[in-house]
Motif scaffolding. Structure first.
Motif, PDB file in Angstrom:
ATOM      1  N   ALA A 121       0.827  -1.209   0.000  1.00  0.00           N
ATOM      2  CA  ALA A 121       0.000   0.000   0.000  1.00  0.00           C
ATOM      3  C   ALA A 121       0.859   1.256   0.000  1.00  0.00           C
ATOM      4  O   ALA A 121       0.450   2.301  -0.534  1.00  0.00           O
ATOM      5  N   GLN A 122       2.065   1.178   0.546  1.00  0.00           N
ATOM      6  CA  GLN A 122       2.951   2.345   0.559  1.00  0.00           C
ATOM      7  C   GLN A 122       3.479   2.646  -0.839  1.00  0.00           C
ATOM      8  O   GLN A 122       3.730   3.814  -1.179  1.00  0.00           O
ATOM      9  N   ALA A 123       3.642   1.612  -1.652  1.00  0.00           N
ATOM     10  CA  ALA A 123       4.070   1.828  -3.039  1.00  0.00           C
ATOM     11  C   ALA A 123       3.011   2.632  -3.788  1.00  0.00           C
ATOM     12  O   ALA A 123       3.329   3.577  -4.545  1.00  0.00           O
ATOM     13  N   GLU A 124       1.746   2.271  -3.562  1.00  0.00           N
ATOM     14  CA  GLU A 124       0.664   3.018  -4.192  1.00  0.00           C
ATOM     15  C   GLU A 124       0.602   4.444  -3.647  1.00  0.00           C
ATOM     16  O   GLU A 124       0.327   5.398  -4.392  1.00  0.00           O
ATOM     17  N   ARG A 125       0.883   4.576  -2.382  1.00  0.00           N
ATOM     18  CA  ARG A 125       0.870   5.907  -1.747  1.00  0.00           C
ATOM     19  C   ARG A 125       1.951   6.800  -2.355  1.00  0.00           C
ATOM     20  O   ARG A 125       1.716   7.989  -2.625  1.00  0.00           O
ATOM     21  N   ILE A 126       3.119   6.228  -2.626  1.00  0.00           N
ATOM     22  CA  ILE A 126       4.213   7.004  -3.231  1.00  0.00           C
ATOM     23  C   ILE A 126       3.815   7.471  -4.629  1.00  0.00           C
ATOM     24  O   ILE A 126       4.089   8.624  -5.012  1.00  0.00           O
ATOM     25  N   GLU A 127       3.162   6.592  -5.377  1.00  0.00           N
ATOM     26  CA  GLU A 127       2.748   6.966  -6.735  1.00  0.00           C
ATOM     27  C   GLU A 127       1.755   8.120  -6.682  1.00  0.00           C
ATOM     28  O   GLU A 127       1.824   9.052  -7.498  1.00  0.00           O
ATOM     29  N   ARG A 128       0.819   8.085  -5.775  1.00  0.00           N
ATOM     30  CA  ARG A 128      -0.163   9.169  -5.663  1.00  0.00           C
ATOM     31  C   ARG A 128       0.529  10.493  -5.299  1.00  0.00           C
ATOM     32  O   ARG A 128       0.145  11.559  -5.789  1.00  0.00           O
ATOM     33  N   ILE A 129       1.541  10.415  -4.439  1.00  0.00           N
ATOM     34  CA  ILE A 129       2.245  11.637  -4.031  1.00  0.00           C
ATOM     35  C   ILE A 129       2.983  12.245  -5.214  1.00  0.00           C
ATOM     36  O   ILE A 129       2.962  13.470  -5.419  1.00  0.00           O
ATOM     37  N   THR A 130       3.630  11.419  -6.021  1.00  0.00           N
ATOM     38  CA  THR A 130       4.395  11.953  -7.159  1.00  0.00           C
ATOM     39  C   THR A 130       3.471  12.582  -8.200  1.00  0.00           C
ATOM     40  O   THR A 130       3.882  13.487  -8.938  1.00  0.00           O
ATOM     41  N   GLU A 131       2.234  12.114  -8.255  1.00  0.00           N
ATOM     42  CA  GLU A 131       1.290  12.671  -9.232  1.00  0.00           C
ATOM     43  C   GLU A 131       0.796  14.059  -8.851  1.00  0.00           C
ATOM     44  O   GLU A 131       0.167  14.736  -9.668  1.00  0.00           O
ATOM     45  N   THR A 132       1.084  14.503  -7.615  1.00  0.00           N
ATOM     46  CA  THR A 132       0.613  15.824  -7.177  1.00  0.00           C
ATOM     47  C   THR A 132       1.477  16.948  -7.725  1.00  0.00           C
ATOM     48  O   THR A 132       1.104  18.122  -7.596  1.00  0.00           O
ATOM     49  N   LEU A 133       2.647  16.630  -8.255  1.00  0.00           N
ATOM     50  CA  LEU A 133       3.547  17.671  -8.767  1.00  0.00           C
ATOM     51  C   LEU A 133       3.068  18.118 -10.146  1.00  0.00           C
ATOM     52  O   LEU A 133       3.473  17.598 -11.196  1.00  0.00           O
ATOM     53  N   SER A 134       2.204  19.087 -10.154  1.00  0.00           N
ATOM     54  CA  SER A 134       1.669  19.602 -11.419  1.00  0.00           C
ATOM     55  C   SER A 134       1.433  21.098 -11.288  1.00  0.00           C
ATOM     56  O   SER A 134       1.442  21.657 -10.192  1.00  0.00           O
ATOM     57  N   GLY A 135       1.235  21.756 -12.393  1.00  0.00           N
ATOM     58  CA  GLY A 135       0.981  23.194 -12.384  1.00  0.00           C
ATOM     59  C   GLY A 135       2.275  24.001 -12.432  1.00  0.00           C
ATOM     60  O   GLY A 135       3.389  23.468 -12.427  1.00  0.00           O
ATOM     61  N   ARG A 136       2.105  25.338 -12.450  1.00  0.00           N
ATOM     62  CA  ARG A 136       3.262  26.228 -12.562  1.00  0.00           C
ATOM     63  C   ARG A 136       4.102  26.211 -11.292  1.00  0.00           C
ATOM     64  O   ARG A 136       5.336  26.267 -11.355  1.00  0.00           O
ATOM     65  N   HIS A 137       3.447  26.200 -10.158  1.00  0.00           N
ATOM     66  CA  HIS A 137       4.160  26.175  -8.878  1.00  0.00           C
ATOM     67  C   HIS A 137       3.679  24.990  -8.043  1.00  0.00           C
ATOM     68  O   HIS A 137       2.842  25.152  -7.151  1.00  0.00           O
ATOM     69  N   PRO A 138       4.181  23.791  -8.338  1.00  0.00           N
ATOM     70  CA  PRO A 138       3.780  22.622  -7.538  1.00  0.00           C
ATOM     71  C   PRO A 138       4.151  22.836  -6.072  1.00  0.00           C
ATOM     72  O   PRO A 138       5.114  23.542  -5.759  1.00  0.00           O
ATOM     73  N   ASP A 139       3.407  22.185  -5.214  1.00  0.00           N
ATOM     74  CA  ASP A 139       3.686  22.319  -3.780  1.00  0.00           C
ATOM     75  C   ASP A 139       4.773  21.305  -3.389  1.00  0.00           C
ATOM     76  O   ASP A 139       4.494  20.213  -2.889  1.00  0.00           O
ATOM     77  N   TYR A 140       6.020  21.710  -3.653  1.00  0.00           N
ATOM     78  CA  TYR A 140       7.141  20.803  -3.376  1.00  0.00           C
ATOM     79  C   TYR A 140       7.284  20.513  -1.874  1.00  0.00           C
ATOM     80  O   TYR A 140       7.757  19.444  -1.497  1.00  0.00           O
ATOM     81  N   TRP A 141       6.919  21.481  -1.051  1.00  0.00           N
ATOM     82  CA  TRP A 141       7.060  21.259   0.393  1.00  0.00           C
ATOM     83  C   TRP A 141       6.089  20.183   0.865  1.00  0.00           C
ATOM     84  O   TRP A 141       6.443  19.320   1.669  1.00  0.00           O
ATOM     85  N   ALA A 142       4.860  20.217   0.356  1.00  0.00           N
ATOM     86  CA  ALA A 142       3.895  19.167   0.693  1.00  0.00           C
ATOM     87  C   ALA A 142       4.385  17.823   0.162  1.00  0.00           C
ATOM     88  O   ALA A 142       4.237  16.779   0.828  1.00  0.00           O
ATOM     89  N   TYR A 143       4.987  17.854  -1.034  1.00  0.00           N
ATOM     90  CA  TYR A 143       5.550  16.648  -1.645  1.00  0.00           C
ATOM     91  C   TYR A 143       6.617  16.033  -0.727  1.00  0.00           C
ATOM     92  O   TYR A 143       6.602  14.834  -0.435  1.00  0.00           O
TER      93      TYR A 143
END
Length: 407
Positions: A358-380
């Motif tokens: 389940a953590q592998a799936e969790r990592i994939e979901r986190i990497t997918e959040t990096l989008s847009g002009r100013h991704p939230d790298y700190w949340a990442y």
């Protein structure tokens, strides 16, 4: 007829028997009493100075046995005295005298057995109790001497000297009270003497260290002054670093750092005030106050450095992640693979395999959040760190679980 009967009871043979019986009983009683008294004094001494050994409680059954024997002795002796005085006969007199004598001898033997079982400890306790008055006097004399040195010293107003001199005064009062109070024992006097001795040594040490305080204070002032200048220089970079965070990254990445610049300056100002106070104390020949104030200044500077690092290191971290976002994710995946291999090697895949998958799936979901002009790298970063921490917790539990199975 009556006169002849009284004459028969007062026969010399009866009187001689009673006299021999009384003498034998008295010898046995005095021997037991002597042994009991010596042992009781030693037990009392042990209870005073080594209460943790619990000898008084262990002694109580032996003591009760001696009291019972003494009671039997006194009762029979009274009968024998009356019989000898009145010329009366005593039924089974010899048998009873022999029985009480054996009871006295057995009680004395029990005392000896008790004493020999811890003879070294009992004798040590007695020696300590006997030495307590001399110890108390020696400690008082030493305390008076050091206290006089402190009163006459040029360092008498140093806080360390004043504090320890007051401790000596208090300990001396306690010792005097322990020695004169009603029901006070050697244990209380010895403990109070030891406290006074310790307080005296601390005062002597404070006096010995006092001459070096001024030099230590001057060294500390120089060190803190240098550090203050360095922190002020570093603080100049907080504003630009924070502006870069706002400009280059999502606003949420630096929201928690909004007040760092102001709080950093407050900490620096507080450090400067403490340092100024330390300089004034040093000029006034009060180096201990100077040392306390330099310690305060150091604490404020450490706080300022933390606030500075929080901004500059955040900027450095986020720039690093932006340059290669997958590097952080790769490191977490590597930890996950290690954990999965551990689960297999320890035979725990059935229990922990799905949790780790389940953590592998969790990592994939986190990497997918990096989008847009100013991704939230700190949340990442924060979310990946949370996964890393979770994996570490699972690994720790698996190792403990496997260890308990081996036991």
């Amino acid at each position: 007829m009556v006169g002849r009967r009284r004459s028969w009871f007062r026969s010399s043979g009866n009187s001689e028997w009673i006299e021999r019986a009384r003498a034998g009983l008295a010898d046995a009683f005095l021997d037991m009493d002597r042994r009991q008294s010596a042992a009781e004094a030693a037990v009392h001494a042990s209870g005073e100075v080594f209460p943790e050994r619990g000898l008084p409680a262990a002694w109580e059954p032996v003591r009760a046995r001696c009291y019972d024997a003494a009671g039997a002795y006194l009762a029979l002796t009274e009968e024998l005295e009356a019989a000898q005085r009145d010329g009366a006969d005593i039924a089974d007199g010899q048998r009873r005298a022999d029985a009480v004598t054996r009871q006295l001898v057995d009680a004395a033997r029990a005392v000896d057995e008790f004493y020999r079982a811890d003879q070294a400890g009992l004798e040590h306790a007695v020696a300590i109790v006997r030495s307590v008055p001399q110890l108390a006097q020696q400690v008082k004399v030493a305390a008076a001497a050091v206290r006089g040195q402190a009163a006459d010293s040029e360092y008498a107003d140093y806080p360390s000297v004043r504090l320890r001199a007051a401790a000596v005064d208090e300990a001396l009062v306690t010792l005097e009270s322990a020695g004169s109070g009603a029901g006070s024992g050697s244990g209380a006097v010895r403990a109070a003497a030891n406290r006074l001795d310790a307080a005296t040594k601390e005062l002597a040490e404070a006096l010995a260290q006092a001459p070096s305080r001024l030099g230590a204070a001057n060294t500390a002032l120089t060190s803190v002054d240098t550090r203050l200048s360095a922190v002020r220089n570093r603080a100049e970079g907080v504003g630009p670093a924070y502006s870069a965070l706002l400009r280059e990254f999502n606003a949420a990445s630096s929201a928690d750092l909004a007040n760092n610049g102001r709080e950093c300056q407050q900490a620096i100002d507080a450090a400067a005030d403490a340092l100024a106070g330390a300089r004034a104390a040093s000029v006034a020949k009060n180096p201990e106050s100077a040392l306390e104030l330099t310690a305060t200044a150091r604490g404020n500077l450490a706080r300022a450095e933390q606030l500075i690092d929080a901004v500059t290191k955040r900027l450095e971290l986020l720039r690093s992640v932006r340059e290669d976002p997958q590097d952080k994710a790769k490191a977490v995946r590597f930890r996950l693979r290690d954990a999965q291999m551990l689960a297999v090697s320890r035979g725990l895949a059935g229990e922990w395999g799905s949790v780790l998958d389940a953590q592998a799936e969790r990592i994939e979901r986190i990497t997918e959040t990096l989008s847009g002009r100013h991704p939230d790298y700190w949340a990442y970063v924060a979310e990946l760190d949370a996964v890393t921490e979770f994996i570490a917790g699972v690994v720790d539990r698996m190792r403990k679980q496997a260890g308990s199975r081996r036991e």
